[in-house]
Scaffold this motif. Structure first.
Motif, PDB file in Angstrom:
ATOM      1  N   GLU A 158      -1.048   3.790  -1.043  1.00 44.40           N
ATOM      2  CA  GLU A 158      -1.335   3.137  -2.678  1.00 44.40           C
ATOM      3  C   GLU A 158       0.213   3.033  -3.036  1.00 44.40           C
ATOM      4  O   GLU A 158       0.065   2.458  -4.275  1.00 44.40           O
ATOM      5  N   GLN A 159       0.978   3.487  -2.363  1.00 39.91           N
ATOM      6  CA  GLN A 159       2.310   3.638  -2.993  1.00 39.91           C
ATOM      7  C   GLN A 159       2.195   1.491  -2.347  1.00 39.91           C
ATOM      8  O   GLN A 159       3.163   0.876  -3.788  1.00 39.91           O
ATOM      9  N   ARG A 160       2.565   0.851  -1.761  1.00 41.34           N
ATOM     10  CA  ARG A 160       3.030  -0.675  -1.709  1.00 41.34           C
ATOM     11  C   ARG A 160       1.956  -0.951  -2.983  1.00 41.34           C
ATOM     12  O   ARG A 160       1.824  -2.192  -3.464  1.00 41.34           O
ATOM     13  N   TRP A 161       0.557  -0.395  -2.499  1.00 46.63           N
ATOM     14  CA  TRP A 161      -0.601  -1.257  -3.752  1.00 46.63           C
ATOM     15  C   TRP A 161       0.378  -1.109  -4.321  1.00 46.63           C
ATOM     16  O   TRP A 161      -0.294  -2.008  -5.750  1.00 46.63           O
ATOM     17  N   ARG A 162       0.502  -0.241  -5.570  1.00 46.53           N
ATOM     18  CA  ARG A 162       1.401   0.416  -6.768  1.00 46.53           C
ATOM     19  C   ARG A 162       2.343  -0.854  -7.109  1.00 46.53           C
ATOM     20  O   ARG A 162       2.017  -1.652  -8.275  1.00 46.53           O
ATOM     21  N   GLU A 163       3.239  -1.308  -6.330  1.00 47.48           N
ATOM     22  CA  GLU A 163       3.890  -2.133  -6.291  1.00 47.48           C
ATOM     23  C   GLU A 163       3.161  -3.915  -6.201  1.00 47.48           C
ATOM     24  O   GLU A 163       4.106  -4.151  -7.111  1.00 47.48           O
ATOM     25  N   VAL A 164       2.683  -4.078  -5.223  1.00 48.66           N
ATOM     26  CA  VAL A 164       1.506  -5.001  -5.357  1.00 48.66           C
ATOM     27  C   VAL A 164       1.102  -5.524  -6.734  1.00 48.66           C
ATOM     28  O   VAL A 164       1.215  -5.951  -6.816  1.00 48.66           O
ATOM     29  N   ASN A 165       0.542  -4.170  -7.816  1.00 47.13           N
ATOM     30  CA  ASN A 165      -0.086  -4.605  -8.294  1.00 47.13           C
ATOM     31  C   ASN A 165       0.285  -5.002  -9.411  1.00 47.13           C
ATOM     32  O   ASN A 165       0.220  -5.564 -10.184  1.00 47.13           O
ATOM     33  N   ASP A 166       1.845  -4.138  -9.854  1.00 46.35           N
ATOM     34  CA  ASP A 166       2.899  -4.026 -11.133  1.00 46.35           C
ATOM     35  C   ASP A 166       3.193  -5.546 -10.884  1.00 46.35           C
ATOM     36  O   ASP A 166       4.249  -6.104 -12.010  1.00 46.35           O
ATOM     37  N   ARG A 167       3.290  -6.746  -9.497  1.00 41.77           N
ATOM     38  CA  ARG A 167       3.618  -7.566  -9.779  1.00 41.77           C
ATOM     39  C   ARG A 167       3.230  -8.740  -9.677  1.00 41.77           C
ATOM     40  O   ARG A 167       3.560  -9.838  -9.581  1.00 41.77           O
ATOM     41  N   GLY A 168       1.838  -8.133 -10.271  1.00 35.84           N
ATOM     42  CA  GLY A 168       1.170  -9.353 -10.530  1.00 35.84           C
ATOM     43  C   GLY A 168       0.412 -10.375  -9.282  1.00 35.84           C
ATOM     44  O   GLY A 168       0.068 -11.049  -9.280  1.00 35.84           O
ATOM     45  N   LEU A 169       0.466  -9.110  -8.035  1.00 37.08           N
ATOM     46  CA  LEU A 169      -0.097 -10.137  -6.556  1.00 37.08           C
ATOM     47  C   LEU A 169      -1.107  -9.792  -6.113  1.00 37.08           C
ATOM     48  O   LEU A 169      -0.847  -9.956  -4.652  1.00 37.08           O
ATOM     49  N   THR A 170      -1.844  -9.096  -6.860  1.00 37.09           N
ATOM     50  CA  THR A 170      -3.583  -9.305  -6.597  1.00 37.09           C
ATOM     51  C   THR A 170      -4.506 -10.125  -6.566  1.00 37.09           C
ATOM     52  O   THR A 170      -4.294 -10.680  -7.368  1.00 37.09           O
TER      53      THR A 170
END
Ligand SMILES: Nc1ncnc2c1ncn2[C@@H]1O[C@H](COP(=O)(O)OP(=O)(O)O)[C@@H](O)[C@H]1O
Ligand SMILES: [Mg+2]
Length: 300
Positions: A53-65
């Motif tokens: 979940e933590q890495r997902w949040r980072e990826v999500n915040d950076r607009g990379l999903t």
């Protein structure tokens, strides 16, 4: 060129994401394939299984999903989606799995999915809204042997994006009455999609999930599914007319087990055996993967 396989079912909770993650990990660690996993489900289960979940949040915040892919297709004022940047390389937590990359999903895709569905009605008859994913992956697809696309339990436009770039599809199902009830409906809907788009899809079969050997219901359901295929194949041609061939049942059931349920947690278990369990789970998943790989090779 990569073989692209979608996992679909209109029912949730049947083991789609768990099976897709296991397929990817086994294809990589046991058979040495390079695999890209594409999470098209806004529930993001597959994504958090793979990267936590933590890495997902980072990826999500950076607009990379993948939400950013579809959002930028809908609104050209948004920054263009950079697939190379979005790729989560070596995404599996398992040390023995070295060649699985991920394109992550996002909870925000829930809303974007609705906008994608609306877009289709603004451009009736156009396939443009269905081609977003295919166009985005065109440049990276050849770096993989398999692309596995985990779809949400619906056949909306985002799922259609997955199907339109797939060569084949798999249907995970629990072998009980309620879970298998919708399979003919699903097949009909896929056929409608094929008729509408002209894009052929090979059915690779049903993957039996959460199988309990002590359950009479599970055993009789599998027998019924197998018999349906046999009866169709042995029927006279006139009796088959207008009917769809029921899907094959892949002959390696995935047992219901605590260890497979726990595989959803993002932990480095070391090896596939440690992660999935040695009481038949490892063998079932390995055999299932081998069957899928072989059938993909035969039919595609
Ligand atoms: N073989 C299995 N044995 C036990 N639990 C399983 C198994 N496969 C999946 N599960 C669990 O069932 C739930 C639904 O699985 P999931 O893969 O998320 O389904 P879907 O993607 O179809 O919604 C999850 O909690 C998952 O851990
Ligand atoms: Mg899922």
């Amino acid at each position: 060129m990569a073989t692209v396989i979608a996992t679909i079912n209109l029912k949730g909770g049947v083991g789609k994401s768990t099976t897709t993650a296991a397929l990817a990990e086994f294809m990589s660690a046991e058979f040495g394939y390079r695999v890209l996993v594409v999470d098209l489900d806004p529930q993001t289960n597959l994504t958090t299984m793979m990267i936590g979940e933590q890495r997902w949040r980072e990826v999500n915040d950076r607009g990379l999903t993948l939400n950013n892919l579809f959002a930028s297709a809908l609104d050209t004022d948004l920054p263009e989606f950079d697939v190379e940047k979005a790729l989560q390389r070596n995404a599996s937590a398992l040390e023995s799995v070295r060649s699985v990359d991920l394109l992550a999903s996002s909870l925000d895709l829930m809303e974007t999915q609705e906008e994608m569905n609306a877009w289709q009605y603004e451009v009736p008859g156009s396939l443009e809204p269905l081609l977003v994913l295919r166009a985005a992956l065109a440049g990276i697809k050849s770096s993989y042997d398999f692309v596995l696309i985990d779809c949400a339990p619906n056949l909306g436009i985002v799922t259609a994006n997955g199907l339109l770039m797939s060569d084949a599809y798999l249907v995970p199902t629990i072998p009980d009455v309620l879970s298998t009830y919708g399979i003919p409906q699903l097949q009909k809907r896929v056929q409608k999609f094929v008729d509408h788009t002209g894009h052929e899809l090979t059915p690779l079969g049903l993957i039996i999930t959460k199988y309990r050997s002590s359950s009479t219901l599970h055993r009789t359901t599998i027998e019924r599914l197998q018999r349906a295929v046999f009866e169709f194949d042995s029927a006279a041609e006139k009796d088959r007319a207008g009917r769809q061939r029921p899907p094959n049942v892949i002959p390696h059931w995935i047992p219901e087990s605590n260890q497979i349920a726990q595989s959803a947690e993002f932990v480095d278990y070391g090896t596939l055996r440690q992660k999935y369990g040695t009481h038949g789970q490892f063998e079932a998943l390995r055999n299932m993967t081998e069957h899928v790989v072989q059938n993909a090779g035969v039919y595609l």
